[in-house]
Design a protein around this motif. Structure first.
Motif, PDB file in Angstrom:
ATOM      1  N   ILE A   1      55.314  49.347  40.595  1.00 23.69           N
ATOM      2  CA  ILE A   1      55.516  48.041  39.961  1.00 23.69           C
ATOM      3  C   ILE A   1      54.415  47.067  40.390  1.00 23.69           C
ATOM      4  N   MET A   2      54.336  46.836  41.692  1.00 24.37           N
ATOM      5  CA  MET A   2      53.343  45.881  42.165  1.00 24.37           C
ATOM      6  C   MET A   2      51.944  46.485  42.211  1.00 24.37           C
ATOM      7  N   GLY A   3      51.870  47.817  42.340  1.00 22.02           N
ATOM      8  CA  GLY A   3      50.558  48.451  42.313  1.00 22.02           C
ATOM      9  C   GLY A   3      49.864  48.225  40.984  1.00 22.02           C
ATOM     10  N   THR A   4      50.650  48.289  39.896  1.00 21.31           N
ATOM     11  CA  THR A   4      50.093  48.024  38.571  1.00 21.31           C
ATOM     12  C   THR A   4      49.601  46.582  38.473  1.00 21.31           C
ATOM     13  N   LEU A   5      50.416  45.652  38.966  1.00 17.24           N
ATOM     14  CA  LEU A   5      50.015  44.253  38.920  1.00 17.24           C
ATOM     15  C   LEU A   5      48.832  43.984  39.851  1.00 17.24           C
ATOM     16  N   PHE A   6      48.813  44.657  41.000  1.00 18.86           N
ATOM     17  CA  PHE A   6      47.682  44.518  41.915  1.00 18.86           C
ATOM     18  C   PHE A   6      46.389  44.950  41.223  1.00 18.86           C
ATOM     19  N   GLY A   7      46.434  46.163  40.670  1.00 19.03           N
ATOM     20  CA  GLY A   7      45.220  46.738  40.108  1.00 19.03           C
ATOM     21  C   GLY A   7      44.766  46.068  38.831  1.00 19.03           C
ATOM     22  N   VAL A   8      45.721  45.579  38.030  1.00 17.79           N
ATOM     23  CA  VAL A   8      45.384  45.069  36.701  1.00 17.79           C
ATOM     24  C   VAL A   8      45.334  43.546  36.653  1.00 17.79           C
ATOM     25  N   TYR A   9      46.219  42.887  37.403  1.00 23.76           N
ATOM     26  CA  TYR A   9      46.416  41.464  37.140  1.00 23.76           C
ATOM     27  C   TYR A   9      46.115  40.538  38.319  1.00 23.76           C
ATOM     28  N   LEU A  10      46.006  41.049  39.551  1.00 26.18           N
ATOM     29  CA  LEU A  10      45.842  40.146  40.689  1.00 26.18           C
ATOM     30  C   LEU A  10      44.576  39.301  40.568  1.00 26.18           C
ATOM     31  N   MET A  11      43.472  39.932  40.200  1.00 25.97           N
ATOM     32  CA  MET A  11      42.222  39.192  40.066  1.00 25.97           C
ATOM     33  C   MET A  11      42.357  38.106  39.002  1.00 25.97           C
ATOM     34  N   LYS A  12      42.959  38.452  37.881  1.00 23.22           N
ATOM     35  CA  LYS A  12      43.119  37.490  36.791  1.00 23.22           C
ATOM     36  C   LYS A  12      44.145  36.416  37.160  1.00 23.22           C
ATOM     37  N   PHE A  13      45.197  36.798  37.866  1.00 22.14           N
ATOM     38  CA  PHE A  13      46.184  35.844  38.356  1.00 22.14           C
ATOM     39  C   PHE A  13      45.523  34.817  39.272  1.00 22.14           C
ATOM     40  N   ALA A  14      44.629  35.298  40.123  1.00 25.17           N
ATOM     41  CA  ALA A  14      43.939  34.407  41.063  1.00 25.17           C
ATOM     42  C   ALA A  14      42.992  33.453  40.345  1.00 25.17           C
ATOM     43  N   THR A  15      42.253  33.963  39.359  1.00 29.85           N
ATOM     44  CA  THR A  15      41.265  33.113  38.688  1.00 29.85           C
ATOM     45  C   THR A  15      41.892  32.204  37.631  1.00 29.85           C
ATOM     46  N   ASP A  16      42.836  32.745  36.837  1.00 27.29           N
ATOM     47  CA  ASP A  16      43.371  32.001  35.698  1.00 27.29           C
ATOM     48  C   ASP A  16      44.605  31.166  36.040  1.00 27.29           C
ATOM     49  N   VAL A  17      45.397  31.581  37.021  1.00 30.07           N
ATOM     50  CA  VAL A  17      46.631  30.872  37.365  1.00 30.07           C
ATOM     51  C   VAL A  17      46.455  30.034  38.629  1.00 30.07           C
ATOM     52  N   LEU A  18      45.882  30.644  39.675  1.00 34.11           N
ATOM     53  CA  LEU A  18      45.714  29.923  40.938  1.00 34.11           C
ATOM     54  C   LEU A  18      44.414  29.133  40.993  1.00 34.11           C
ATOM     55  N   ALA A  19      43.524  29.363  40.013  1.00 37.16           N
ATOM     56  CA  ALA A  19      42.251  28.630  39.921  1.00 37.16           C
ATOM     57  C   ALA A  19      41.333  28.887  41.113  1.00 37.16           C
ATOM     58  N   ILE A  20      41.331  30.115  41.608  1.00 37.54           N
ATOM     59  CA  ILE A  20      40.391  30.523  42.651  1.00 37.54           C
ATOM     60  C   ILE A  20      39.145  31.075  41.970  1.00 37.54           C
ATOM     61  N   ALA A  21      37.976  30.681  42.410  1.00 37.01           N
ATOM     62  CA  ALA A  21      36.734  31.157  41.804  1.00 37.01           C
ATOM     63  C   ALA A  21      36.649  32.676  41.914  1.00 37.01           C
ATOM     64  N   PRO A  22      36.161  33.350  40.869  1.00 35.42           N
ATOM     65  CA  PRO A  22      36.119  34.821  40.893  1.00 35.42           C
ATOM     66  C   PRO A  22      35.322  35.396  42.055  1.00 35.42           C
ATOM     67  N   ALA A  23      34.215  34.747  42.412  1.00 32.65           N
ATOM     68  CA  ALA A  23      33.426  35.248  43.538  1.00 32.65           C
ATOM     69  C   ALA A  23      34.206  35.139  44.846  1.00 32.65           C
ATOM     70  N   VAL A  24      34.972  34.061  44.990  1.00 29.95           N
ATOM     71  CA  VAL A  24      35.778  33.873  46.204  1.00 29.95           C
ATOM     72  C   VAL A  24      36.879  34.913  46.275  1.00 29.95           C
ATOM     73  N   MET A  25      37.582  35.132  45.149  1.00 31.21           N
ATOM     74  CA  MET A  25      38.670  36.112  45.153  1.00 31.21           C
ATOM     75  C   MET A  25      38.139  37.522  45.345  1.00 31.21           C
ATOM     76  N   GLY A  26      36.999  37.821  44.743  1.00 27.59           N
ATOM     77  CA  GLY A  26      36.389  39.131  44.947  1.00 27.59           C
ATOM     78  C   GLY A  26      36.039  39.361  46.402  1.00 27.59           C
ATOM     79  N   THR A  27      35.572  38.301  47.065  1.00 26.85           N
ATOM     80  CA  THR A  27      35.239  38.397  48.489  1.00 26.85           C
ATOM     81  C   THR A  27      36.497  38.600  49.332  1.00 26.85           C
ATOM     82  N   ILE A  28      37.576  37.874  49.001  1.00 29.43           N
ATOM     83  CA  ILE A  28      38.844  38.031  49.723  1.00 29.43           C
ATOM     84  C   ILE A  28      39.337  39.475  49.619  1.00 29.43           C
TER      85      ILE A  28
END
Length: 471
Positions: free
Chosen positions: A47-74
């Protein structure tokens, strides 16, 4: 371990000496109940593995407003942290002595911290400043990665120990993959609901809480049910340095790790960029349907890989599947807007190849752990699983870092129409990078030579040694 032993709760196994002769090694067949107990955590993790792999990056950039380079680094830093935890836990798991088992003790204590870390990742307080949000995400990801390592490494090592039989291992991982697909299906449903939710942050809190509780429950269940071989306790390497050095001295393991790392590096792009491609490039309404099409052949064809591996051999079948994945991913580069049927066809064929890639590598890995015992007289499943997981995570972290930096450089803007340069970058990373990696991986796999005949010869020596110890 007899067939009846494999079906008993581990609590009844602690007083038994699980040794086996070459006859029982060939005859042992895992009960389906044992396979289900081994695979059951995959349902919750799916369940969460799917969301991790598919949506976490987009959740961080589009919902939490974290810059993609910052989230990629995290993401990259949290995975690189495993460069410390994976080897340590793998070595300690091999060396642990406990009446509860050297693997099961770690699995039990990982359950609650892993769930708390998971919930924290998807539930950052809305009052956090942008700086503290980054700190929160980094801290919860490190907690989750550390605790999940404490479960996955011993759990994977325990899977290697369940059967010494060459083809029975393929059966174990084949059916485990099928069972795990039910978790992926639940994950896809969760992804759909997440996409439809008006308040995505609130929905993520509810979903992660349910998933966290489920993961803790299933981890405790599998820890209680699975048997563990007491005769393997204390047979790890005396030195952590030599333990991991032996992994790289093993010529078969060394080649397999290189192949796995290259393929993971390329294949990780699908999960991270599928949501971006669906929304901003090919303009398809439902990412979930694409992922369902990708997962269907992985479920349907798992029994086929078990049978075909006996006919063509594990390595040869993996080579064919890898080349199929390369072609399928490569074709996605040419997908245009609203070309739904074309995208579905590419994803279905990629799923066929990926399914074989999920079943065969862990089975081959179990075989080369036997080869290590043949060379060193030690059982180091934990060290092997630690290095295996570490390669996967490092490859995935590099992919996340590259994707984050690339999206930042090409001017990605969340929730907006993208430039042609940005669309080209997304499709190139999604399609061409994995296609190239799979082709290189298939070429290297042709050099892998540890087959069924060689494994049978190794098992005869190992079983003879075990018989001598019982005299």
């Amino acid at each position: 371990m007899s067939e009846s032993d494999a079906a008993e709760p581990a609590s009844t196994q602690s007083s038994k000496s699980n040794t086996m002769s070459d006859t029982t090694a060939d005859a042992v067949r895992l009960r389906m109940g044992t396979i289900v107990a081994f695979a059951s955590p995959r349902i919750a993790f799916g369940i969460m593995g799917t969301l991790f792999g598919v949506y976490l990056m987009k959740f961080a950039t589009d919902v939490l407003a974290i810059a993609p380079a910052v989230m990629g680094t995290i993401l990259a830093v949290s995975r690189l942290w495993d460069g410390v935890t994976d080897p340590v836990i793998g070595y300690l798991s091999d060396k642990t002595r406990s009446r509860f088992g050297r693997r099961r003790s770690w699995m039990f204590w990982a359950a609650i911290p892993m769930s708390l870390g998971l919930i924290g990742i998807w539930s950052p307080p809305s009052a956090l400043s942008s700086t503290m949000l980054v700190v929160w995400m980094a801290a919860t990801l490190i907690l989750y990665e550390t605790a999940s390592t404490a479960f996955f490494v011993p759990h994977g090592a325990l899977g290697v120990e369940l059967s010494p039989n060459y083809h029975e291992r393929t059966r174990l991982y084949g059916y485990s993959h099928m069972i795990g697909i039910f978790g992926v299906a639940a994950g896809l449903l969760s992804l759909y609901l997440m996409d439809q939710a008006e308040d995505k942050r609130s929905f993520a809190i509810i979903l992660s809480t349910i998933a966290g509780i489920s993961i803790a429950g299933l981890v405790l269940f599998t820890t209680y049910i699975l048997p563990e071989r007491t005769d393997y306790q204390g047979r790890g390497s005396a030195s952590p340095f030599s333990s991991f050095l032996d992994v790289f001295k093993n010529k078969h393991a060394r080649l397999l790790l290189i192949v796995y790392g290259i393929e993971t590096f390329g294949g990780s792009t699908l999960g991270m960029l599928a949501a971006y491609s669906a929304e901003y490039v090919v303009k398809m309404d439902s990412l979930v349907i694409i992922l369902v099409v990708y997962q269907i052949p992985q479920f349907l064809f798992a029994p086929l890989w078990i049978r075909l591996s006996k006919v063509f051999g594990k390595r040869n079948l993996w080579v064919g599947a890898t080349l199929l994945s390369a072609v399928s991913f490569g074709c996605l580069f040419f997908a245009g807007e609203n070309e739904h049927l074309y995208v579905y066809l590419c994803c279905f064929m990629a799923g066929v190849g990926s399914g074989a890639g999920a079943v065969l590598p862990p089975s081959i890995q179990a075989d080369i752990v036997d080869y290590d015992e043949y060379l060193t007289h030690e059982r180091k499943e934990g060290s092997y699983l630690a290095v295996w997981n570490l390669v996967r995570k490092i490859a995935g972290s590099i992919t996340a870092f590259i994707i984050g930096i690339t999206l930042q450089i090409v001017g990605f803007e969340p929730n907006a129409e993208q430039t042609e340069e940005t669309k080209l970058a997304i499709q190139g990373l999604l399609a061409l990078m994995p296609a190239t990696c799979y082709i290189v991986g298939a070429f290297l796999l042709l050099k892998f030579s540890f087959n069924e005949k060689e494994h049978a010869e190794v098992r005869k020596v190992l079983d003879a040694r075990a018989a001598e110890k019982t005299i």
